[in-house]
Design an enzyme around this catalytic site. Sequence first.
Site, PDB file in Angstrom:
ATOM      1  N   ASP A  34      10.486  -5.335   1.266  1.00 18.68           N
ATOM      2  CA  ASP A  34      10.020  -3.936   0.608  1.00 18.68           C
ATOM      3  C   ASP A  34       8.922  -4.900   0.461  1.00 18.68           C
ATOM      4  O   ASP A  34       8.117  -5.776   0.789  1.00 18.68           O
ATOM      5  CB  ASP A  34       9.870  -4.245  -0.564  1.00 18.68           C
ATOM      6  CG  ASP A  34      10.323  -4.979  -1.528  1.00 18.68           C
ATOM      7  OD1 ASP A  34       8.892  -5.360  -2.304  1.00 18.68           O
ATOM      8  OD2 ASP A  34      11.202  -5.921  -1.701  1.00 18.68           O
ATOM      9  N   GLU A  40      23.363  -9.855  -0.813  1.00 18.04           N
ATOM     10  CA  GLU A  40      22.491 -10.795   0.171  1.00 18.04           C
ATOM     11  C   GLU A  40      23.302 -12.176   0.677  1.00 18.04           C
ATOM     12  O   GLU A  40      23.562 -13.220   1.956  1.00 18.04           O
ATOM     13  CB  GLU A  40      21.234 -11.161  -0.494  1.00 18.04           C
ATOM     14  CG  GLU A  40      20.021 -10.350  -1.156  1.00 18.04           C
ATOM     15  CD  GLU A  40      19.716 -11.159  -1.920  1.00 18.04           C
ATOM     16  OE1 GLU A  40      18.229 -10.901  -1.901  1.00 18.04           O
ATOM     17  OE2 GLU A  40      19.589 -12.204  -2.952  1.00 18.04           O
TER      18      GLU A  40
END
Length: 232
Positions: free
Chosen positions: A197, A12
């Site tokens: 997701d 990230e």
Amino acid sequence: MKIGIIGAMEEEVTLLRDKIDNRQTITLGGCEIYTGQLNGTEVALLKSGIGKVAAALGATLLLEHCKPDVIINTGSAGGLASTLKVGDIVVSDEARYHDADVTAFGYEYGQLPGCPAGFKADDKLIAAAESCIRELNLNAVRGLIVSGDAFINGSVGLAKIRHNFPDAVAVEMEATAIAHVCYNFSVPFVVVRAISDVADQQSHLSFDEFLAVAAKQSTLMVETLVQKLAHG
């Protein structure tokens, strides 16, 4: 202006870290902070580690050591809003814990004693993020983001979150802890994450497959937002 940016995982933060000029690395309390300039703007990028405690520890160290004027929490999230797809953006207007329960003492579900029920993101940062979304022509949802020390990967956990927080647009594991620390330090914050997701029984498979997509999209958003905050 100095802008603090927080991501939990290596995946990230790596794209943003590679863009920082004159980069220096500070290691504190198991966290890494990368300081320097992002397109000419002073930034301090924290890789906190996963979960609420790691996020709160890292945010505190970042605020104390680097004194940023604002905090942007970036990274990935599980989508709860029906319109969200992998790579879409979520912007917080509020953050709450989905795994805190002291309702026996009259508090709202998710509220901790001595704290508000939710931590409000800064209006100016929200407006700047939404302006970036329009400029980049990205699909995005603004709303409540909920956090807890669990990866939501099944109908039971998902149903509980939907029951307690029917308006939540995304779920993840750090944002509310960061918001909590920012609240205590009176530092403006906003959460700008990309969907990796959709929170369901297959979310662990989606997360592994699409984390890189989410990282790329969240990096694009943060880089654009930093520019806008620095230069208007």
